[in-house]
Design a protein around this motif. Structure first.
Motif, PDB file in Angstrom:
ATOM      1  N   CYS A  42     -33.904 -29.785 -22.010  1.00 34.50           N
ATOM      2  CA  CYS A  42     -32.557 -29.855 -21.445  1.00 34.50           C
ATOM      3  C   CYS A  42     -32.638 -30.325 -19.987  1.00 34.50           C
ATOM      4  CB  CYS A  42     -31.887 -28.481 -21.528  1.00 34.50           C
ATOM      5  SG  CYS A  42     -32.640 -27.239 -20.445  1.00 34.50           S
ATOM      6  N   PRO A  43     -31.506 -30.583 -19.307  1.00 32.40           N
ATOM      7  CA  PRO A  43     -31.540 -31.064 -17.916  1.00 32.40           C
ATOM      8  C   PRO A  43     -32.286 -30.148 -16.964  1.00 32.40           C
ATOM      9  CG  PRO A  43     -29.364 -31.410 -18.835  1.00 32.40           C
ATOM     10  CD  PRO A  43     -30.128 -30.614 -19.856  1.00 32.40           C
ATOM     11  N   ALA A  78     -33.984 -38.452  -9.607  1.00 30.50           N
ATOM     12  CA  ALA A  78     -33.608 -39.213  -8.421  1.00 30.50           C
ATOM     13  C   ALA A  78     -34.805 -39.653  -7.589  1.00 30.50           C
ATOM     14  CB  ALA A  78     -32.661 -38.402  -7.548  1.00 30.50           C
ATOM     15  N   GLY A  79     -36.024 -39.381  -8.056  1.00 27.91           N
ATOM     16  CA  GLY A  79     -37.206 -39.810  -7.326  1.00 27.91           C
ATOM     17  C   GLY A  79     -37.791 -38.772  -6.404  1.00 27.91           C
ATOM     18  N   ARG A 220     -22.601 -37.681 -16.447  1.00 23.57           N
ATOM     19  CA  ARG A 220     -22.259 -39.029 -16.895  1.00 23.57           C
ATOM     20  C   ARG A 220     -23.523 -39.866 -17.075  1.00 23.57           C
ATOM     21  NH1 ARG A 220     -18.347 -42.264 -19.288  1.00 23.57           N
ATOM     22  NH2 ARG A 220     -18.542 -44.400 -18.511  1.00 23.57           N
ATOM     23  N   ARG A 221     -24.442 -39.728 -16.149  1.00 23.28           N
ATOM     24  CA  ARG A 221     -25.711 -40.463 -16.224  1.00 23.28           C
ATOM     25  C   ARG A 221     -26.527 -40.045 -17.441  1.00 23.28           C
ATOM     26  NH1 ARG A 221     -29.989 -42.070 -17.108  1.00 23.28           N
ATOM     27  NH2 ARG A 221     -31.611 -42.927 -15.725  1.00 23.28           N
ATOM     28  N   ILE A 267     -28.508 -41.099  -7.891  1.00 28.28           N
ATOM     29  CA  ILE A 267     -28.848 -41.140  -9.306  1.00 28.28           C
ATOM     30  C   ILE A 267     -28.921 -42.561  -9.846  1.00 28.28           C
ATOM     31  CG2 ILE A 267     -28.029 -40.466 -11.606  1.00 28.28           C
ATOM     32  CD1 ILE A 267     -26.938 -37.913 -10.316  1.00 28.28           C
ATOM     33  N   HIS A 268     -28.104 -43.455  -9.303  1.00 33.05           N
ATOM     34  CA  HIS A 268     -28.062 -44.820  -9.820  1.00 33.05           C
ATOM     35  C   HIS A 268     -28.776 -45.831  -8.923  1.00 33.05           C
ATOM     36  CE1 HIS A 268     -25.293 -43.893 -13.127  1.00 33.05           C
ATOM     37  NE2 HIS A 268     -24.651 -43.110 -12.285  1.00 33.05           N
TER      38      HIS A 268
END
Length: 301
Positions: A42-43, A78-79, A220-221, A267-268
């Motif tokens: 899971c996340p 996110a790195g 959303r991501r 995130i993007h």
């Protein structure tokens, strides 16, 4: 690379034919699997790697081999760096809020020194004006950790715990802390800009609303169902704009917008320009906060 087989009884499968569930949290359905052992995660458990996501066990095993280079070490979505305790910053923030709450409860006179307001006289008119417009910019920060009512700090700390943990795991400690503080500052700056100069404001709500906006971006991501977070946002906005309360809606809106924008950048961001985009977005939000504060200060003095 040879894939590891899931341990017996930990394949994460629900009932036969049912959707897979996280092997560490059986009550959470998920469509993501560890790229090494293929266990569903899971996340809260997924840790970004160079390709896909890995589970905490595989990350620990990989970190102990000593054969990974710095560039190949698993990273968060996110790195950010992978931490042994993915909720450490969240715990520290909650502890700071609780400490300030106890201090102000024991010494109420500290309230005037920490509260956010633009420009006003305090209990001692002979001392002249005080507030952000008088150079007390620290109030934009101290007010983020200030609560008076028990229900206020209870709701904010519950929100911080529920939203902060998954975000800290997904972003990494430094990025998560930047998101939290900048969201709180943005909420305070909008309050300072719009609210009356003598109107006091306090609480972590601006920062928590920033986490709420960031959670929507993260879900959303990950292609998760957004309806729960949208419902939570609608309920909070109803309470924010109710005509009977004394809620600083400016802090909520400012934090929400700042948190969502920062999360989008984090995130993007393209992998090859990740740090530039992420920290550039944080710097831009901070610059807007400074400009708003300077403009409002010029108008009040």
């Amino acid at each position: 690379m040879e894939k590891q087989q899931p341990p017996e009884g930990q394949d994460g499968s629900a009932a036969a034919g049912g959707p897979p569930t996280c092997y560490r949290h059986p009550d959470r359905e998920t469509g993501i699997r560890c790229t090494r052992c293929e266990r569903p995660i899971c996340p809260d458990c997924m840790i970004g790697a160079s390709v896909g996501f890995q589970c905490p066990e595989c990350v620990r095993q990989g970190s102990g081999t000593g054969h990974h280079t710095a560039a190949a070490r698993p990273r968060t979505l996110a790195g950010g760096g992978v931490a042994a305790d993915p909720r450490l910053i969240t715990k520290i923030l909650i502890a700071l809020n609780l400490i300030v709450f106890v201090v102000v409860w024991a010494r109420p006179e500290f309230l005037d020194d920490l509260l956010l307001f633009g420009r006003a006289t305090t209990d001692d008119p002979s001392a002249g004006y005080e507030g952000v417009a008088e150079g007390q910019w620290y109030r934009l920060v101290t007010s983020m950790f200030l609560h008076v009512e028990v229900w206020h700090i209870a709701f904010n700390m519950l929100g911080l715990w529920w939203l902060g943990g998954p975000l800290e795991a997904a972003l990494g400690r430094v990025r998560y802390l930047a998101l939290y503080l900048l969201s709180g500052l943005a909420g305070g700056a909008l309050t300072y800009l719009i609210a009356g100069p003598a109107q006091g404001s306090l609480g972590a709500s601006g920062a928590v609303f920033g986490l709420l906006g960031a959670t929507a971006v993260l879900m959303r991501r990950m292609n998760y169902d957004l309806r729960p977070v949208v419902a939570l946002l609608v309920v909070n906005l109803i309470f924010t704009f109710n005509p009977w309360g004394r809620i600083a809606w400016q802090a909520h809106v400012g934090g929400l917008v700042a948190g969502a924008l920062i999360a989008i950048a984090m995130i993007h961001a393209p992998r090859e320009r990740r740090n530039l985009v992420q920290y550039g977005a944080c710097a831009l939000v901070l610059l807007v906060v400074v400009i708003v504060v300077l403009a409002r200060t010029a108008a009040l003095t």
